[in-house]
Motif scaffolding. Sequence first.
Motif, PDB file in Angstrom:
ATOM      1  N   ILE A  37      74.439 143.629  64.434  1.00 26.99           N
ATOM      2  CA  ILE A  37      74.785 144.239  65.795  1.00 26.99           C
ATOM      3  C   ILE A  37      74.217 145.005  65.909  1.00 26.99           C
ATOM      4  N   TYR A  38      73.645 144.536  67.433  1.00 25.97           N
ATOM      5  CA  TYR A  38      72.743 145.949  68.100  1.00 25.97           C
ATOM      6  C   TYR A  38      72.866 145.722  69.045  1.00 25.97           C
ATOM      7  N   LEU A  39      73.136 147.582  68.853  1.00 27.27           N
ATOM      8  CA  LEU A  39      73.948 148.458  70.031  1.00 27.27           C
ATOM      9  C   LEU A  39      72.933 148.816  71.526  1.00 27.27           C
ATOM     10  N   LEU A  40      73.117 148.231  72.370  1.00 24.15           N
ATOM     11  CA  LEU A  40      72.911 148.129  73.747  1.00 24.15           C
ATOM     12  C   LEU A  40      73.187 149.961  74.856  1.00 24.15           C
ATOM     13  N   ASP A  41      75.147 150.152  74.459  1.00 26.29           N
ATOM     14  CA  ASP A  41      74.804 151.357  74.643  1.00 26.29           C
ATOM     15  C   ASP A  41      76.600 151.467  74.274  1.00 26.29           C
ATOM     16  N   GLU A  42      77.093 152.559  74.413  1.00 28.64           N
ATOM     17  CA  GLU A  42      78.043 152.428  73.756  1.00 28.64           C
ATOM     18  C   GLU A  42      79.315 151.247  74.661  1.00 28.64           C
ATOM     19  N   LEU A  43      78.607 151.121  75.141  1.00 29.82           N
ATOM     20  CA  LEU A  43      79.772 150.275  75.591  1.00 29.82           C
ATOM     21  C   LEU A  43      79.800 148.798  75.308  1.00 29.82           C
ATOM     22  N   SER A  44      78.660 148.425  75.366  1.00 31.02           N
ATOM     23  CA  SER A  44      77.938 146.778  75.003  1.00 31.02           C
ATOM     24  C   SER A  44      77.055 146.736  73.409  1.00 31.02           C
ATOM     25  N   TYR A  45      76.825 145.133  73.564  1.00 32.67           N
ATOM     26  CA  TYR A  45      76.515 145.212  71.904  1.00 32.67           C
ATOM     27  C   TYR A  45      75.776 143.416  72.249  1.00 32.67           C
ATOM     28  N   TRP A  46      74.691 143.174  71.334  1.00 36.27           N
ATOM     29  CA  TRP A  46      74.643 141.748  71.070  1.00 36.27           C
ATOM     30  C   TRP A  46      74.453 141.262  69.985  1.00 36.27           C
ATOM     31  N   GLN A  47      75.225 140.544  69.591  1.00 35.00           N
ATOM     32  CA  GLN A  47      75.718 139.516  67.656  1.00 35.00           C
ATOM     33  C   GLN A  47      75.734 138.642  67.823  1.00 35.00           C
ATOM     34  N   GLY A  48      74.386 138.170  66.348  1.00 27.95           N
ATOM     35  CA  GLY A  48      74.653 136.717  66.673  1.00 27.95           C
ATOM     36  C   GLY A  48      75.490 136.323  65.984  1.00 27.95           C
ATOM     37  N   ASN A  49      75.770 134.582  65.675  1.00 27.29           N
ATOM     38  CA  ASN A  49      76.604 134.105  65.332  1.00 27.29           C
ATOM     39  C   ASN A  49      76.417 133.241  64.161  1.00 27.29           C
ATOM     40  N   PRO A  50      76.502 133.452  62.926  1.00 29.18           N
ATOM     41  CA  PRO A  50      75.732 132.738  61.707  1.00 29.18           C
ATOM     42  C   PRO A  50      76.867 131.388  61.752  1.00 29.18           C
ATOM     43  N   PHE A  51      78.175 131.175  62.589  1.00 27.32           N
ATOM     44  CA  PHE A  51      78.158 129.935  62.737  1.00 27.32           C
ATOM     45  C   PHE A  51      78.329 128.987  63.703  1.00 27.32           C
ATOM     46  N   LEU A  52      77.148 129.136  64.303  1.00 28.24           N
ATOM     47  CA  LEU A  52      76.853 128.743  65.002  1.00 28.24           C
ATOM     48  C   LEU A  52      76.339 127.119  65.154  1.00 28.24           C
ATOM     49  N   ARG A  53      76.445 125.703  65.533  1.00 29.56           N
ATOM     50  CA  ARG A  53      76.090 124.786  65.406  1.00 29.56           C
ATOM     51  C   ARG A  53      74.979 124.228  66.437  1.00 29.56           C
ATOM     52  N   PRO A  54      73.941 123.386  65.918  1.00 31.04           N
ATOM     53  CA  PRO A  54      73.272 122.806  66.158  1.00 31.04           C
ATOM     54  C   PRO A  54      74.132 121.897  67.346  1.00 31.04           C
ATOM     55  N   GLN A  55      72.920 121.957  68.988  1.00 30.66           N
ATOM     56  CA  GLN A  55      73.423 120.726  68.937  1.00 30.66           C
ATOM     57  C   GLN A  55      73.125 119.317  69.753  1.00 30.66           C
ATOM     58  N   LEU A  56      73.707 118.253  70.327  1.00 35.11           N
ATOM     59  CA  LEU A  56      73.621 117.335  70.255  1.00 35.11           C
ATOM     60  C   LEU A  56      73.055 116.694  71.784  1.00 35.11           C
ATOM     61  N   SER A  57      72.002 116.055  71.800  1.00 32.50           N
ATOM     62  CA  SER A  57      71.313 116.009  73.005  1.00 32.50           C
ATOM     63  C   SER A  57      71.287 114.186  73.559  1.00 32.50           C
ATOM     64  N   HIS A  58      72.075 113.793  74.410  1.00 35.08           N
ATOM     65  CA  HIS A  58      71.274 112.014  74.136  1.00 35.08           C
ATOM     66  C   HIS A  58      71.134 112.290  75.857  1.00 35.08           C
ATOM     67  N   ARG A  59      69.926 111.401  76.492  1.00 32.03           N
ATOM     68  CA  ARG A  59      69.358 111.840  77.760  1.00 32.03           C
ATOM     69  C   ARG A  59      68.817 110.212  77.509  1.00 32.03           C
ATOM     70  N   ALA A  60      68.762 109.786  79.112  1.00 30.66           N
ATOM     71  CA  ALA A  60      68.207 108.228  79.690  1.00 30.66           C
ATOM     72  C   ALA A  60      68.069 108.503  80.348  1.00 30.66           C
ATOM     73  N   GLN A  61      66.742 107.541  81.604  1.00 31.05           N
ATOM     74  CA  GLN A  61      66.141 107.756  82.381  1.00 31.05           C
ATOM     75  C   GLN A  61      65.217 107.122  82.777  1.00 31.05           C
ATOM     76  N   LEU A  62      66.070 106.334  84.071  1.00 29.96           N
ATOM     77  CA  LEU A  62      65.598 105.176  85.106  1.00 29.96           C
ATOM     78  C   LEU A  62      64.223 105.425  86.054  1.00 29.96           C
ATOM     79  N   GLN A  63      63.164 104.885  85.612  1.00 29.00           N
ATOM     80  CA  GLN A  63      62.368 105.424  86.723  1.00 29.00           C
ATOM     81  C   GLN A  63      61.072 104.751  86.963  1.00 29.00           C
TER      82      GLN A  63
END
Length: 273
Positions: A37-63
């Motif tokens: 946890i990284y405290l920003l002030d007495e009422l808010s903070y930033w925290q990482g997420n060890p359960f974060l999963r990769p995101q998968l993107s599919h992209r199609a383009q016609l030009q």
Amino acid sequence: MILSFSSSLKPSASHSFSLSYSRRIDRPAYQNLNPFIYLLDELSYWQGNPFLRPQLSHRAQLQYAYKSSTILGLSYTYTDNFSVEVTDTINMTKIVMVPRNLGVQQHLALTLTQTLNPYSWWSITLNGTFFGLFNDIDFGANRKLNLRQAAGRLSLQQIFKLPYRMSGEVMGFYNSRRLAGANQFRNATSQIDLGLQRNLMKNKATLRLVFSDIYKGSKANSMQQVDGLYINNYSYFETRQIKLNFGYRFATQNSKAPRNRSSALENENERIK
């Protein structure tokens, strides 16, 4: 990691078509996996997420391209395990900023690039994008959001050839109201820049004067809401500036540019903030 393929067709010298598809895996940055946890002030903070999963993107383009002066594109992107940093509450008493996998994001876009030369001393480049963003996301605790937003971006660049080896430039852009991140709606913004340039020393040197954001249009005004949390944000960037630049080119036109080399470590380096 990116997997892609493309195909092109050129029925004539003036017309060409291309079709491409890519699949991209975006793994989370190491800092976002850090649970501390990284405290920003007495009422808010930033925290990482060890359960974060990769995101998968599919992209199609016609030009489609016409004589390299008109380029029209249609693209569609589907992102699963959509990952973004969100602002949420803890026990309705504290605010936490944490990266999460929220659900599915879909992006449909129509783009246009048009180059015009009405006269030998006047050139115009127009870029326009009209897109729709669809977020089907879940903040947890039975807080599901189904957000839809159509938006557009337009930019126009004009270059004028002036006497005494000078050139003038007028550039502007407009962004409509749009959806950003998970649930943040940003108000419309716009900006106009002016530039004046002169070549010196047999075109080896350049003197450039730029006045950017002349009417202070580049402002961030946004709103986001989830359950009982409402956040309104307003900020102004230091984009209204007057700059005088001088550049000199030592290399000759016959010099070769340095080779771009890539390695297997580049994808991992991008995960380090």
